[in-house]
Motif scaffolding. Structure first.
Motif, PDB file in Angstrom:
ATOM      1  N   CYS A 166      -0.662  -2.421 -10.584  1.00  0.00           N
ATOM      2  CA  CYS A 166      -1.940  -1.753 -10.851  1.00  0.00           C
ATOM      3  C   CYS A 166      -2.915  -1.874  -9.693  1.00  0.00           C
ATOM      4  CB  CYS A 166      -2.564  -2.311 -12.137  1.00  0.00           C
ATOM      5  SG  CYS A 166      -2.935  -4.093 -12.050  1.00  0.00           S
ATOM      6  N   ALA A 167      -2.906  -3.030  -8.982  1.00  0.00           N
ATOM      7  CA  ALA A 167      -3.862  -3.238  -7.907  1.00  0.00           C
ATOM      8  C   ALA A 167      -3.637  -2.273  -6.746  1.00  0.00           C
ATOM      9  CB  ALA A 167      -3.797  -4.681  -7.415  1.00  0.00           C
ATOM     10  N   LYS A 168      -2.389  -1.799  -6.597  1.00  0.00           N
ATOM     11  CA  LYS A 168      -2.078  -0.922  -5.468  1.00  0.00           C
ATOM     12  C   LYS A 168      -2.659   0.473  -5.639  1.00  0.00           C
ATOM     13  CE  LYS A 168       2.193  -3.304  -4.123  1.00  0.00           C
ATOM     14  NZ  LYS A 168       3.640  -3.152  -3.895  1.00  0.00           N
ATOM     15  N   THR A 169      -3.005   0.838  -6.866  1.00  0.00           N
ATOM     16  CA  THR A 169      -3.548   2.185  -7.086  1.00  0.00           C
ATOM     17  C   THR A 169      -5.041   2.268  -6.803  1.00  0.00           C
ATOM     18  OG1 THR A 169      -3.972   1.716  -9.425  1.00  0.00           O
ATOM     19  CG2 THR A 169      -1.794   2.599  -8.860  1.00  0.00           C
ATOM     20  N   ILE A 170      -5.707   1.106  -6.668  1.00  0.00           N
ATOM     21  CA  ILE A 170      -7.141   1.107  -6.347  1.00  0.00           C
ATOM     22  C   ILE A 170      -7.295   1.432  -4.868  1.00  0.00           C
ATOM     23  CG2 ILE A 170      -9.238  -0.300  -6.255  1.00  0.00           C
ATOM     24  CD1 ILE A 170      -8.178  -1.870  -8.618  1.00  0.00           C
ATOM     25  N   ARG A 171      -8.189   2.352  -4.555  1.00  0.00           N
ATOM     26  CA  ARG A 171      -8.320   2.854  -3.190  1.00  0.00           C
ATOM     27  C   ARG A 171      -9.586   2.282  -2.536  1.00  0.00           C
ATOM     28  NH1 ARG A 171      -4.883   7.382  -3.489  1.00  0.00           N
ATOM     29  NH2 ARG A 171      -3.530   6.924  -5.260  1.00  0.00           N
ATOM     30  N   PRO A 172      -9.421   1.410  -1.533  1.00  0.00           N
ATOM     31  CA  PRO A 172     -10.609   0.931  -0.796  1.00  0.00           C
ATOM     32  C   PRO A 172     -11.018   1.943   0.282  1.00  0.00           C
ATOM     33  CG  PRO A 172      -8.658  -0.202  -0.003  1.00  0.00           C
ATOM     34  CD  PRO A 172      -8.187   0.719  -1.111  1.00  0.00           C
ATOM     35  N   ILE A 173     -12.269   2.345   0.278  1.00  0.00           N
ATOM     36  CA  ILE A 173     -12.814   3.252   1.281  1.00  0.00           C
ATOM     37  C   ILE A 173     -13.739   2.435   2.185  1.00  0.00           C
ATOM     38  CG2 ILE A 173     -14.052   5.399   1.711  1.00  0.00           C
ATOM     39  CD1 ILE A 173     -11.487   5.732   0.082  1.00  0.00           C
ATOM     40  N   GLU A 174     -13.416   2.342   3.457  1.00  0.00           N
ATOM     41  CA  GLU A 174     -14.199   1.533   4.392  1.00  0.00           C
ATOM     42  C   GLU A 174     -15.432   2.309   4.844  1.00  0.00           C
ATOM     43  OE1 GLU A 174     -12.746  -1.379   7.777  1.00  0.00           O
ATOM     44  OE2 GLU A 174     -12.903   0.667   8.554  1.00  0.00           O
ATOM     45  N   ASP A 175     -16.600   1.826   4.451  1.00  0.00           N
ATOM     46  CA  ASP A 175     -17.854   2.447   4.870  1.00  0.00           C
ATOM     47  C   ASP A 175     -18.309   1.915   6.228  1.00  0.00           C
ATOM     48  OD1 ASP A 175     -18.050   3.907   2.462  1.00  0.00           O
ATOM     49  OD2 ASP A 175     -18.849   2.135   1.448  1.00  0.00           O
ATOM     50  N   ILE A 176     -18.234   0.600   6.400  1.00  0.00           N
ATOM     51  CA  ILE A 176     -18.621  -0.042   7.658  1.00  0.00           C
ATOM     52  C   ILE A 176     -17.528  -1.024   8.044  1.00  0.00           C
ATOM     53  CG2 ILE A 176     -20.337  -1.480   8.835  1.00  0.00           C
ATOM     54  CD1 ILE A 176     -22.424  -0.484   6.905  1.00  0.00           C
ATOM     55  N   LYS A 177     -17.067  -0.976   9.270  1.00  0.00           N
ATOM     56  CA  LYS A 177     -16.012  -1.876   9.733  1.00  0.00           C
ATOM     57  C   LYS A 177     -16.538  -3.307   9.844  1.00  0.00           C
ATOM     58  CE  LYS A 177     -13.456   1.609  12.367  1.00  0.00           C
ATOM     59  NZ  LYS A 177     -12.923   2.001  13.690  1.00  0.00           N
ATOM     60  N   PRO A 178     -15.645  -4.303   9.669  1.00  0.00           N
ATOM     61  CA  PRO A 178     -16.075  -5.706   9.821  1.00  0.00           C
ATOM     62  C   PRO A 178     -16.512  -5.994  11.253  1.00  0.00           C
ATOM     63  CG  PRO A 178     -13.946  -5.552   8.705  1.00  0.00           C
ATOM     64  CD  PRO A 178     -14.247  -4.188   9.234  1.00  0.00           C
ATOM     65  N   ASN A 179     -17.344  -7.023  11.386  1.00  0.00           N
ATOM     66  CA  ASN A 179     -17.767  -7.460  12.724  1.00  0.00           C
ATOM     67  C   ASN A 179     -16.552  -7.971  13.497  1.00  0.00           C
ATOM     68  OD1 ASN A 179     -20.345  -6.956  11.796  1.00  0.00           O
ATOM     69  ND2 ASN A 179     -20.755  -9.097  11.283  1.00  0.00           N
ATOM     70  N   THR A 180     -16.517  -7.694  14.767  1.00  0.00           N
ATOM     71  CA  THR A 180     -15.365  -8.097  15.583  1.00  0.00           C
ATOM     72  C   THR A 180     -15.716  -9.118  16.666  1.00  0.00           C
ATOM     73  OG1 THR A 180     -15.732  -6.176  17.012  1.00  0.00           O
ATOM     74  CG2 THR A 180     -14.160  -5.917  15.213  1.00  0.00           C
TER      75      THR A 180
END
Length: 711
Positions: free
Chosen positions: A557-571
């Motif tokens: 079930c967790a694989k069907t949730i779609r994360p949309i990246e709004d802001i990239k992490p600090n690098t």
């Protein structure tokens, strides 16, 4: 001596422990708790302004440095009150009560649930929280500044004249307690702030981060009062600072009244006070004014130094604090300074200074201070170079006259979107690139025309200065969300999210009901089915999590949730701030510690408090300089502001080095002895001959006495 003895209230029973008065235990514990309270609150203060009160970087920096400036202006008031009216003990007690109340008010001001009537996680009356926090900070500034000149001096009063060695040891212990309180609070309070707390919604726990320092301040007050019967309490003896001000004022007034050419000139303008004040006092004031003249360039150093808690902390929020085994919060990076101080002070005293002496280098106090100012300038050059690298990785945020929008496709099919004539194809469960729209001068808000597929176009109003995500379906626009970790439920039946503290939140279809900063949560329904979802959240990142319409409970079930990246992490890693902290701390060691020693050695015996007040005043003026630059400068790039501050300090450093070159070191004790030994006529002649260019070398014995008085 009987008269002097009558001015002192002796304790009912003087108890000694290992040769030390037992009363100093209460004073040391009081100082540890008070410093924990102050530095703990101060460590998270700028982030409280930035993320709770929602102020921008410039306003947060301005109010932060205004507060610090007040903390270093009020010691003058505390010294006058203690020496002239209340005495040190009562001044400490009364102002500690004010201090504790201020800390408590600040903690209450950070409770967002007080005005969050609609339970959306945001205070409904931000003005209430701002007003409450300003009242709290004002009381804290009065309390911490007012007791600053009293506590260490009150500790010294506990020793007899023959306990010089024990008094010196006490000041060393006192200094250690200050650094220990600072070190622990800078480590602990950011951890408390990073916790989630709240009644109706979970937010960063600023009430806890401010509440613990408030409790420590209450403990400091209680501990100090517990030792009341053991203290030696000196009665007020009159304030030398006021006497100096009156003497200077009379000299200026007398000179102004006798400005005609028929009055003979005098060697020094302070000699116009001869008609009313003792010539020894006038000679001592001349010495003080000579040192205070050297203080004029010093505030620029503090303007850079105190930005560790403001600009550098805000810089750390745009960096990656993952050190592998542990994660460092942005406000925890300030701990580098006290750690380096504890290591570098003994190293510089026992290795660097003796080495330079063996090499034949005349590393005088003023030369050390010049080097310290130069090192602080280099620290800001390092901060500017680091900021340039950070800026390359940061997202482009809208200006005050722009708005940005991203379209999120909630359908399992491609949706074509036309925005002001430009067409974009958005893939299933994906978001398009962020679009920026400039404002139209005639209109109050930004507006765009949007058409989804074959649907008729609609006009949407975009808020200026904000980033927004517009939700799209095949039937058109279905809502908006802010950029945060916002789960979007696209399932027909409502589901529950379980967050830390077992708090359940019901999500309705296609609406973001909460904002979260968690990496793991549970998805459940009324039938008891559970799905655990985890998302790696990097520092500074922002995601929108989409629960699609085809979601079903099960092993995958967790694989069907779609994360949309709004802001990239600090690098850029926070470890890159260590070089600038190292340079700044090196500058502090050779500037601040040396400056205190220099002030003590050059001050007359009864006017050391006057120069200490002048030294603290340079810190306050330095913070005022930050206010002026932050508000008036308005530089578009942060790295440019760092370069500006570094350039100003280096210019001031050159000016200070020239002033130091022409300064002649004196021994105030020898001058005072000359007045004490001579008769009235001799004193008058010596006063006439005394000028600011007299050369009187400081004795070696005085240098050792100075080292014992750093605190």
């Amino acid at each position: 001596s009987d008269k002097e003895e009558g001015k002192r209230k002796k304790s009912k029973s003087k108890v000694d422990c290992c040769g030390f008065p037992l009363s100093i235990f209460f004073i040391v514990v009081n100082e540890f708790c008070e410093r924990f309270s102050y530095y703990g609150m101060k460590a998270v203060l700028v982030l409280y302004f930035r993320y709770f009160l929602q102020w921008d970087d410039d306003l947060a920096t301005t109010i932060y440095h205004t507060f610090v400036a007040l903390c270093y202006l009020t010691p003058i008031l505390g010294a006058i009150v203690a020496d002239s009216w209340l005495g040190k003990f009562k001044t400490i007690v009364y102002l500690s009560v004010v201090y504790t109340i201020g800390q408590a008010i600040l903690a209450v001001s950070a409770i967002h649930d007080i005005t969050d009537l609609d339970h959306n996680g945001k205070p409904d009356s931000m003005a209430f929280h701002v007003a409450l926090s300003m009242v709290g900070l004002s009381l804290i500034a009065l309390g911490t500044g007012g007791i600053k000149p009293c506590v260490s001096a009150f500790g010294g009063d506990q020793f007899e004249d023959q306990q010089e060695k024990q008094r010196s040891t006490f000041f060393s212990i006192f200094y250690i307690s200050i650094n220990a309180g600072s070190l622990l609070s800078t480590l602990i309070t950011p951890i408390l702030r990073a916790q989630e707390c709240g009644i109706n919604s979970q937010q960063k726990c600023y009430p806890l981060a401010f509440g613990v320092p408030a409790v420590l301040m209450a403990v400091a007050l209680v501990v100090f009062i517990m030792g009341s019967n053991m203290y030696t309490k000196a009665a007020p003896k009159g304030n030398i600072m006021l006497e100096v001000c009156r003497c200077i004022g009379f000299a200026i007034k007398n000179r102004f009244q006798h400005r005609s050419k028929r009055y003979p000139k005098r060697e020094h303008w302070m000699d116009w006070a001869n008609e009313k004040y003792d010539k020894l006092l006038i000679a001592q004031v001349k010495i003080v004014l000579k040192v205070l003249f050297l203080y004029i360039p010093l505030p620029m150093f503090w303007a850079l130094f105190d930005q560790q808690g403001s600009r550098w902390t805000l810089q750390a929020t745009t960096m990656d604090g993952n050190f592998g085994a542990f994660k460092v919060e942005p406000d925890q990076m300030q701990i580098v300074n006290p750690l380096l101080i504890l290591a570098m002070v003994p190293l510089v005293d026992s290795v660097v200074y003796p080495l330079t002496k063996k090499c034949g280098l005349n590393f005088t106090p003023l030369r050390r201070m010049t080097v310290g100012m130069f090192m602080a300038g280099l620290a800001f050059i390092a901060a500017a170079l680091l900021q340039i690298q950070i800026d390359k990785t940061l997202p482009t945020f809208p200006s005050a006259s722009q708005s940005q929008v991203k379209f999120l496709n909630l359908e399992n099919s491609v949706l074509p979107v036309t925005v002001d004539g430009a067409t974009y194809s958005i893939q299933p469960f994906q978001a398009c690139q962020t679009l920026s729209f400039p404002s139209v001068p005639i209109q109050m808000e930004n507006t765009v025309t949007i058409a989804v597929g074959s649907r008729p176009p609609v006009t949407e109003t975009l808020l200026k200065g904000e980033r927004q995500t517009i939700l799209l379906t095949s039937t058109g626009i279905k809502g908006r969300v802010s950029h945060s970790c916002s789960p979007l439920n696209n399932v027909l039946k409502g589901i529950f999210l379980t967050f830390p503290l077992n708090r359940n939140v019901l999500l309705t279809k296609r609406k973001a009901k909460i904002r979260c900063i968690v990496s793991t949560f549970l998805i459940s329904n009324r039938m008891g089915q559970i799905c655990e979802y985890s998302q790696s959240l990097g520092f500074g990142s922002s995601y929108t999590l989409l629960i699609p319409g085809d979601f079903s409970f099960g092993p995958e079930c967790a694989k069907t949730i779609r994360p949309i990246e709004d802001i990239k992490p600090n690098t850029v890693h926070m470890a890159w701030q260590i070089p600038q902290y190292f340079l700044m701390t090196t500058g502090e060691v050779v500037f601040s510690v040396t400056g205190l020693e220099f002030s003590y050695s050059q001050a007359p015996s009864n006017m050391k408090s006057v120069l200490q007040a002048g030294w603290l005043l340079t810190v306050a003026v330095g913070n005022i300089i930050v206010l002026i630059v932050a508000e008036a400068g308005q530089l578009p790039d942060q790295w440019a502001e760092y370069v500006l501050f570094a350039s100003l300090l280096i210019c001031v450093c050159v000016i200070f080095s020239i002033m130091a070159y022409f300064y002649t070191y004196i021994d105030p004790m020898e001058i005072e002895a000359q007045f004490a030994e001579g008769g009235p006529q001799d004193k008058e002649e010596k006063s006439k001959n005394l000028s600011m260019t007299d050369v009187i070398p400081a004795s070696e014995d005085k240098k050792s006495e100075v080292k014992q008085s750093r605190i």
